[in-house]
Design a protein around this motif. Structure first.
Motif, short mmCIF file in Angstrom:
data_model
loop_
_atom_site.label_atom_id
_atom_site.label_comp_id
_atom_site.label_asym_id
_atom_site.label_seq_id
_atom_site.Cartn_x
_atom_site.Cartn_y
_atom_site.Cartn_z
N ALA A 77 43.69 30.26 34.32
CA ALA A 77 42.36 29.99 34.88
C ALA A 77 41.76 28.73 34.29
O ALA A 77 42.02 28.40 33.12
N TYR A 78 41.00 28.01 35.06
CA TYR A 78 40.34 26.80 34.56
C TYR A 78 38.98 26.65 35.27
O TYR A 78 38.81 27.11 36.40
N PRO A 79 38.04 26.02 34.58
CA PRO A 79 36.73 25.79 35.21
C PRO A 79 36.77 24.56 36.11
O PRO A 79 37.67 23.72 35.98
N GLY A 159 35.75 30.80 37.58
CA GLY A 159 36.17 31.86 38.49
C GLY A 159 36.30 31.42 39.94
O GLY A 159 36.74 32.21 40.78
N CYS A 160 35.95 30.18 40.25
CA CYS A 160 36.13 29.72 41.64
C CYS A 160 37.60 29.51 41.96
O CYS A 160 38.02 29.67 43.11
N THR A 161 38.38 29.09 40.96
CA THR A 161 39.77 28.69 41.22
C THR A 161 40.80 29.72 40.77
O THR A 161 41.99 29.42 40.77
N SER A 162 40.36 30.91 40.37
CA SER A 162 41.32 31.98 40.08
C SER A 162 40.69 33.30 40.47
O SER A 162 39.50 33.50 40.27
N TYR A 163 41.49 34.16 41.06
CA TYR A 163 40.95 35.43 41.55
C TYR A 163 42.10 36.39 41.82
O TYR A 163 43.27 35.99 41.85
N ALA A 164 41.73 37.64 42.00
CA ALA A 164 42.74 38.68 42.22
C ALA A 164 43.22 38.66 43.66
O ALA A 164 42.44 38.89 44.59
N GLY A 165 44.49 38.37 43.85
CA GLY A 165 45.10 38.46 45.17
C GLY A 165 45.74 39.83 45.33
O GLY A 165 45.66 40.65 44.41
N SER A 166 46.37 40.07 46.46
CA SER A 166 46.94 41.41 46.67
C SER A 166 48.15 41.67 45.78
O SER A 166 48.46 42.80 45.46
N SER A 167 48.81 40.60 45.31
CA SER A 167 49.90 40.83 44.36
C SER A 167 49.75 39.93 43.14
O SER A 167 50.56 39.04 42.90
N GLY A 168 48.67 40.13 42.41
CA GLY A 168 48.45 39.40 41.16
C GLY A 168 47.42 38.28 41.29
O GLY A 168 46.87 38.04 42.36
N THR A 169 47.22 37.60 40.16
CA THR A 169 46.21 36.54 40.11
C THR A 169 46.65 35.33 40.91
O THR A 169 47.80 34.89 40.79
N ILE A 170 45.75 34.79 41.70
CA ILE A 170 46.02 33.56 42.44
C ILE A 170 45.25 32.43 41.76
O ILE A 170 44.06 32.60 41.45
N ILE A 171 45.92 31.34 41.49
CA ILE A 171 45.26 30.18 40.88
C ILE A 171 45.40 28.99 41.82
O ILE A 171 46.50 28.64 42.25
#
Ligand code: HEM
Ligand SMILES: *[C@@H]1O[C@H](CO)[C@@H](O)[C@H](O)[C@H]1NC(C)=O
Ligand SMILES: *[C@@H]1O[C@H](CO)[C@@H](O)[C@H](O)[C@H]1NC(C)=O
Ligand SMILES: *[C@@H]1O[C@H](CO)[C@@H](O)[C@H](O)[C@H]1NC(C)=O
Length: 240
Positions: A77-79, A159-171
């Motif tokens: 994750a990054y800001p 938190g804009c550029t990383s979030y929970a997708g259906s199969s893990g974290t999406i960055i």
């Protein structure tokens, strides 16, 4: 006769210009998807942003600018610092960080008095998005204004550029192209002073591929501090 002809021709041109403006404002996805983003140095804040101009009318754009730390990778994750410049005709505007409405961070904003209100949202269907605590915003002390023609905000987002997708974290890839979308309405939210206000539905969203690589900043953390913001090393709510 000539004069009449001239006036008729001028009127026809105005009509044409209006219809072009209409089609730009409600452009179909494919028409905008080809463009990327260019580097823009903002002398007010000192950030170098990747910039994309969303055509709003024939003569006005919504400008979306994103700055990220040069150390960011797609592994964690990054800001980002997000700066958006919006013509006053836009009642609310929102960025969808994966280019669709459902299951990605939605940054929704509108002008209220002399400042923009930012609202963090998330949708699980094509209906009014709910509040989203996975992304937080801190407006910087610079780069925020409302004047006679535009409203503009500049904020750090974690938190804009990383979030929970259906199969893990999406960055969202900080070094490449990412498909983003901008949704907007000419109508204002019903309670503009509240970031939990309900918002009216949008017109057709605009899509583009945003090249984040042109907005890499080696001195990101330092610039955040210099512009009155706070750093959070991991961009996910964990402070140093
Ligand atoms: C205010 C309440 C909202 C309602 C009722 C709403 C409703 C809808 C509907 C019905 C569609 C489907 C349109 C179609 O298939 O032709 C849609 C698509 C879309 N919406 Fe929204 N929307 C809302 C808010 C938002 C917000 C806040 C954003 C972004 C910040 C957004 C972004 C999008 C995008 C990018 C699409 C097209 C891609 C997709 O279908 O996922 N919407 N919306
Ligand atoms: C609204 O603003 C408050 C105070 O800054 C913040 O704690 C909250 O997360 C925000 N809510 C939304 C939906 O953005
Ligand atoms: C109004 O704000 C916009 C966006 O920041 C800026 O581009 C424009 O120059 C400003 N206009 C004036 C008259 O200051
Ligand atoms: C944030 O990321 C760091 C580094 O990846 C991790 O150690 C920490 O547990 C994360 N915190 C949250 C709240 O997810």
């Amino acid at each position: 006769m000539r004069i009449t002809f001239g006036i008729t021709w001028a009127a026809a041109l105005v009509g044409l210009a209006n219809s072009v403006a209409q089609s730009l404002a409600f452009a179909k996805p494919a028409e905008n998807a080809r463009a990327a983003a260019a580097a823009y140095y903002d002398s007010e804040t000192g950030f170098t942003f990747s910039e994309y101009k969303v055509a709003y009318t024939l003569t006005s754009n919504v400008v979306v600018r994103i700055a990220a730390p040069s150390t960011a990778t797609s592994g964690s994750a990054y800001p980002v610092v997000l700066q958006v410049v919006v013509p006053n005709g836009v009642g609310w505007g929102g960025i969808a960080w994966a280019g669709n409405m459902i299951k990605n961070p939605l940054t929704v904003a509108w002008a209220n008095g002399n400042a923009a209100v930012l609202s963090s949202r998330w949708a699980t269907s094509h209906s009014t998005p709910t509040m989203y605590t996975g992304a937080t915003y801190e407006k910087l002390t610079t780069g925020n204004r409302v004047n006679g023609t535009h409203w503009q905000f500049t904020a750090v987002c974690n938190g804009c550029t990383s979030y929970a997708g259906s199969s893990g974290t999406i960055i969202v890839n900080p070094k490449g192209n990412n498909r983003l979308a901008f949704a907007f309405s000419a109508s204002k939210p019903s309670s503009p002073s509240s970031n939990t206000s309900s918002i009216p539905v949008h017109d057709s969203p605009v899509y583009w591929n945003h090249d984040f690589s042109s907005g890499a900043n080696a001195n990101f953390a330092d610039l955040v501090t210099r512009n009155g913001g706070h750093n959070n090393e991991f961009g996910n709510g964990t402070s140093l």
